[in-house]
Design a protein around this motif. Structure first.
Motif, PDB file in Angstrom:
ATOM      1  N   GLY A   1       0.886  -1.201  -0.117  1.00 12.69           N
ATOM      2  CA  GLY A   1       0.206   0.059  -0.119  1.00 12.69           C
ATOM      3  C   GLY A   1       0.665   1.066  -0.015  1.00 12.69           C
ATOM      4  O   GLY A   1       1.836   1.315   0.640  1.00 12.69           O
ATOM      5  N   GLU A   2       0.392   2.062  -0.857  1.00 10.82           N
ATOM      6  CA  GLU A   2       1.284   3.436  -1.000  1.00 10.82           C
ATOM      7  C   GLU A   2       0.272   4.823  -0.715  1.00 10.82           C
ATOM      8  O   GLU A   2      -1.052   4.552  -1.000  1.00 10.82           O
ATOM      9  CB  GLU A   2       1.919   3.602  -2.461  1.00 10.82           C
ATOM     10  N   ASN A   3       0.819   5.938  -0.271  1.00 12.78           N
ATOM     11  CA  ASN A   3      -0.216   6.766  -0.187  1.00 12.78           C
ATOM     12  C   ASN A   3      -0.055   8.161  -1.013  1.00 12.78           C
ATOM     13  O   ASN A   3      -0.762   9.254  -1.090  1.00 12.78           O
ATOM     14  CB  ASN A   3      -0.499   7.309   1.119  1.00 12.78           C
ATOM     15  N   ARG A   4       1.143   7.977  -1.884  1.00 13.80           N
ATOM     16  CA  ARG A   4       1.374   9.032  -2.938  1.00 13.80           C
ATOM     17  C   ARG A   4       1.753   8.476  -4.172  1.00 13.80           C
ATOM     18  O   ARG A   4       2.448   7.644  -4.292  1.00 13.80           O
ATOM     19  CB  ARG A   4       2.532   9.734  -2.496  1.00 13.80           C
ATOM     20  N   VAL A   5       1.242   8.979  -5.421  1.00 11.14           N
ATOM     21  CA  VAL A   5       1.294   8.450  -6.732  1.00 11.14           C
ATOM     22  C   VAL A   5       2.705   8.471  -7.363  1.00 11.14           C
ATOM     23  O   VAL A   5       3.014   7.504  -7.637  1.00 11.14           O
ATOM     24  CB  VAL A   5       0.299   9.281  -7.564  1.00 11.14           C
ATOM     25  N   GLN A   6       3.426   9.586  -7.087  1.00 10.70           N
ATOM     26  CA  GLN A   6       4.739   9.754  -7.598  1.00 10.70           C
ATOM     27  C   GLN A   6       5.541   8.755  -6.937  1.00 10.70           C
ATOM     28  O   GLN A   6       6.361   7.945  -7.811  1.00 10.70           O
ATOM     29  CB  GLN A   6       5.456  11.014  -7.203  1.00 10.70           C
ATOM     30  N   GLU A   7       5.563   8.273  -5.653  1.00 10.18           N
ATOM     31  CA  GLU A   7       6.548   7.564  -4.909  1.00 10.18           C
ATOM     32  C   GLU A   7       6.065   6.165  -5.179  1.00 10.18           C
ATOM     33  O   GLU A   7       7.027   5.371  -5.631  1.00 10.18           O
ATOM     34  CB  GLU A   7       6.248   7.714  -3.485  1.00 10.18           C
ATOM     35  N   ALA A   8       4.766   5.753  -5.722  1.00 11.30           N
ATOM     36  CA  ALA A   8       4.293   4.476  -5.934  1.00 11.30           C
ATOM     37  C   ALA A   8       4.674   4.082  -7.340  1.00 11.30           C
ATOM     38  O   ALA A   8       5.302   3.198  -7.684  1.00 11.30           O
ATOM     39  CB  ALA A   8       2.621   4.374  -5.765  1.00 11.30           C
ATOM     40  N   LEU A   9       4.807   4.986  -8.356  1.00 10.58           N
ATOM     41  CA  LEU A   9       5.447   4.999  -9.521  1.00 10.58           C
ATOM     42  C   LEU A   9       6.735   4.443  -9.520  1.00 10.58           C
ATOM     43  O   LEU A   9       6.907   3.460 -10.281  1.00 10.58           O
ATOM     44  CB  LEU A   9       5.259   6.369 -10.354  1.00 10.58           C
ATOM     45  N   LEU A  10       7.396   4.878  -8.687  1.00  8.81           N
ATOM     46  CA  LEU A  10       8.930   4.344  -8.675  1.00  8.81           C
ATOM     47  C   LEU A  10       9.097   2.941  -8.334  1.00  8.81           C
ATOM     48  O   LEU A  10       9.788   2.229  -8.959  1.00  8.81           O
ATOM     49  CB  LEU A  10       9.936   5.333  -7.758  1.00  8.81           C
ATOM     50  N   LYS A  11       8.202   2.729  -7.341  1.00 13.47           N
ATOM     51  CA  LYS A  11       8.467   1.507  -6.621  1.00 13.47           C
ATOM     52  C   LYS A  11       7.711   0.345  -7.647  1.00 13.47           C
ATOM     53  O   LYS A  11       8.235  -0.815  -7.752  1.00 13.47           O
ATOM     54  CB  LYS A  11       7.754   1.513  -5.389  1.00 13.47           C
ATOM     55  N   TYR A  12       6.589   0.656  -8.089  1.00 16.69           N
ATOM     56  CA  TYR A  12       5.835  -0.108  -9.139  1.00 16.69           C
ATOM     57  C   TYR A  12       6.831  -0.528 -10.349  1.00 16.69           C
ATOM     58  O   TYR A  12       6.848  -1.571 -10.773  1.00 16.69           O
ATOM     59  CB  TYR A  12       4.806   0.801  -9.667  1.00 16.69           C
TER      60      TYR A  12
ATOM     61  N   GLU B   1      -2.690   8.835 -13.379  1.00 18.25           N
ATOM     62  CA  GLU B   1      -1.449   8.013 -13.132  1.00 18.25           C
ATOM     63  C   GLU B   1      -2.204   6.750 -12.295  1.00 18.25           C
ATOM     64  O   GLU B   1      -1.452   5.699 -12.274  1.00 18.25           O
ATOM     65  CB  GLU B   1      -0.683   8.721 -12.438  1.00 18.25           C
ATOM     66  N   ALA B   2      -2.882   6.903 -11.623  1.00 16.86           N
ATOM     67  CA  ALA B   2      -3.159   5.969 -10.525  1.00 16.86           C
ATOM     68  C   ALA B   2      -3.930   4.756 -11.206  1.00 16.86           C
ATOM     69  O   ALA B   2      -3.490   3.557 -10.742  1.00 16.86           O
ATOM     70  CB  ALA B   2      -4.218   6.653  -9.444  1.00 16.86           C
ATOM     71  N   VAL B   3      -4.755   4.972 -12.066  1.00 16.83           N
ATOM     72  CA  VAL B   3      -5.268   3.743 -12.892  1.00 16.83           C
ATOM     73  C   VAL B   3      -4.239   2.926 -13.428  1.00 16.83           C
ATOM     74  O   VAL B   3      -4.620   1.787 -13.822  1.00 16.83           O
ATOM     75  CB  VAL B   3      -6.411   4.240 -13.631  1.00 16.83           C
ATOM     76  N   LYS B   4      -3.181   3.686 -13.842  1.00 19.50           N
ATOM     77  CA  LYS B   4      -2.073   2.955 -14.563  1.00 19.50           C
ATOM     78  C   LYS B   4      -1.198   1.831 -13.347  1.00 19.50           C
ATOM     79  O   LYS B   4      -0.936   1.021 -14.121  1.00 19.50           O
ATOM     80  CB  LYS B   4      -1.131   3.754 -15.165  1.00 19.50           C
ATOM     81  N   ILE B   5      -1.341   2.055 -12.177  1.00 20.37           N
ATOM     82  CA  ILE B   5      -0.756   1.367 -11.561  1.00 20.37           C
ATOM     83  C   ILE B   5      -1.224   0.552 -10.392  1.00 20.37           C
ATOM     84  O   ILE B   5      -0.645  -0.573  -9.893  1.00 20.37           O
ATOM     85  CB  ILE B   5       0.718   2.199 -10.811  1.00 20.37           C
ATOM     86  N   PHE B   6      -2.402   1.062  -9.894  1.00 23.58           N
ATOM     87  CA  PHE B   6      -2.900   0.327  -8.875  1.00 23.58           C
ATOM     88  C   PHE B   6      -3.681  -0.829  -9.292  1.00 23.58           C
ATOM     89  O   PHE B   6      -4.725  -0.308  -9.990  1.00 23.58           O
ATOM     90  CB  PHE B   6      -3.460   1.505  -7.858  1.00 23.58           C
ATOM     91  N   ASP B   7      -3.611  -1.820  -8.492  1.00 27.03           N
ATOM     92  CA  ASP B   7      -4.763  -2.904  -8.628  1.00 27.03           C
ATOM     93  C   ASP B   7      -5.861  -2.697  -7.796  1.00 27.03           C
ATOM     94  O   ASP B   7      -7.098  -2.840  -8.120  1.00 27.03           O
ATOM     95  CB  ASP B   7      -4.224  -4.225  -8.051  1.00 27.03           C
ATOM     96  N   LEU B   8      -5.760  -1.846  -6.762  1.00 28.53           N
ATOM     97  CA  LEU B   8      -7.003  -1.680  -5.930  1.00 28.53           C
ATOM     98  C   LEU B   8      -6.814  -0.106  -5.561  1.00 28.53           C
ATOM     99  O   LEU B   8      -5.768   0.099  -4.638  1.00 28.53           O
ATOM    100  CB  LEU B   8      -7.215  -2.757  -4.842  1.00 28.53           C
ATOM    101  N   ILE B   9      -7.681   0.851  -5.717  1.00 22.49           N
ATOM    102  CA  ILE B   9      -7.625   2.163  -5.031  1.00 22.49           C
ATOM    103  C   ILE B   9      -8.624   1.998  -3.850  1.00 22.49           C
ATOM    104  O   ILE B   9      -9.941   1.868  -4.012  1.00 22.49           O
ATOM    105  CB  ILE B   9      -7.953   3.173  -6.049  1.00 22.49           C
ATOM    106  N   GLN B  10      -8.109   2.133  -2.742  1.00 24.14           N
ATOM    107  CA  GLN B  10      -8.810   1.857  -1.343  1.00 24.14           C
ATOM    108  C   GLN B  10      -9.451   3.099  -0.716  1.00 24.14           C
ATOM    109  O   GLN B  10     -10.208   3.038   0.075  1.00 24.14           O
ATOM    110  CB  GLN B  10      -7.838   1.344  -0.486  1.00 24.14           C
ATOM    111  N   SER B  11      -8.908   4.335  -1.350  1.00 28.00           N
ATOM    112  CA  SER B  11      -9.474   5.768  -0.701  1.00 28.00           C
ATOM    113  C   SER B  11     -10.260   6.466  -1.547  1.00 28.00           C
ATOM    114  O   SER B  11     -10.043   7.811  -1.556  1.00 28.00           O
ATOM    115  CB  SER B  11      -8.161   6.274  -0.414  1.00 28.00           C
ATOM    116  N   VAL B  12     -11.314   5.857  -2.135  1.00 27.61           N
ATOM    117  CA  VAL B  12     -12.260   6.809  -3.065  1.00 27.61           C
ATOM    118  C   VAL B  12     -13.172   7.223  -2.041  1.00 27.61           C
ATOM    119  O   VAL B  12     -14.083   6.684  -1.462  1.00 27.61           O
ATOM    120  CB  VAL B  12     -12.915   5.723  -3.973  1.00 27.61           C
ATOM    121  N   ASP B  13     -12.908   8.710  -2.132  1.00 25.64           N
ATOM    122  CA  ASP B  13     -13.767   9.358  -0.829  1.00 25.64           C
ATOM    123  C   ASP B  13     -14.762  10.489  -1.407  1.00 25.64           C
ATOM    124  O   ASP B  13     -15.271  11.117  -0.803  1.00 25.64           O
ATOM    125  CB  ASP B  13     -12.766  10.105   0.042  1.00 25.64           C
TER     126      ASP B  13
END
Ligand SMILES: *Cc1c(COP(=O)(O)O)cnc(C)c1O
Length: 216
Positions: free
Chosen positions: A53-64, A84-96
């Motif tokens: 689980g990650e909380n920032r898209v930019q950081e997640a991109l590098l790790k992905y 950008e989020a839809v390109k890397i995340f299998d599950l977006i848990q924080s849709v608010d």
């Protein structure tokens, strides 16, 4: 260290599941790797962790791009990052918000993806910054269900900080009863380092653990 931590976490999960009369393999463990290095993440992978689980898209991109795993967005997502989020995340848990869901749907359509999401619910009105109010959640679910490129998998919540972790159970119960009221097939993502045992007792399907895995 991380290896020992994961062993310890799994032991505590098994024990909480036993107490709750459920099988430990029915529970998903998401290692929350925000602010952790790629080296640390790789160490967790070696110990059998497959979802992060990650909380920032930019950081997640590098790790992905560096680690083969399943990635979850658990932090607040700005609508302008949805693409950008839809390109890397299998599950977006924080849709608010409905607005964010609409943006995710639009961006997912562009890449021909059905994006799995959880809706984040505010179970402690005075403390939580983000999340839908419980009473507006059924209505939002009805609207989002009509979006073609989103699939709602469940609900996510963060319990407030309490003195005794057992007190968190009251909050987790709010999310569970909301789910039971809406659709019993929806999964519950609840429980973090300080309260995952309480969340398991209240029927969590997915725990999000950071410090207990990555801290010494
Ligand atoms: C940071 C974070 C976690 C993990 O928290 P720990 O207390 O370190 O286990 C879980 N969920 C969300 C939404 C987070 O932001």
């Amino acid at each position: 260290m991380i290896k020992e931590n994961i062993f310890e976490v799994r032991k505590r999960i098994a024990s909480a599941c036993l107490k709750a009369g459920r099988k430990a393999d029915t529970l998903k463990v998401i290692a929350v790797s925000k602010n952790r290095s790629i080296e640390e993440i790789k160490e967790a992978v070696e110990s059998g962790i497959t979802e992060f689980g990650e909380n920032r898209v930019q950081e997640a991109l590098l790790k992905y791009s560096a680690v083969a795993a399943r990635w979850h967005m658990v932090g607040h997502l700005q609508t302008n990052k949805a693409g950008e989020a839809v390109k890397i995340f299998d599950l977006i848990q924080s849709v608010d918000s409905l607005r964010l869901a609409r943006e995710i749907d639009k961006e997912a359509l562009k890449i021909n993806k059905i994006q799995d999401i959880l809706l984040e619910v505010k179970i402690s009105p005075e403390e939580a910054k983000f999340g839908l109010r419980p009473q507006e959640t059924p209505g939002v679910i009805r609207e989002v269900s009509a979006f073609k490129n989103i699939k709602i998998k469940g609900l996510m919540a963060i319990a407030p900080i309490v003195k005794n972790p057992e007190e968190a159970r009251t909050y987790f119960r709010i999310l569970k009863s909301l789910r039971d009221q809406i659709d019993s097939r929806l999964i519950l993502s609840m429980g973090m380092t300080d309260d995952f045992e309480a969340a398991i007792k209240e029927g969590s399907d997915m725990v999000r653990i950071g410090r207990a895995i990555f801290e010494n």
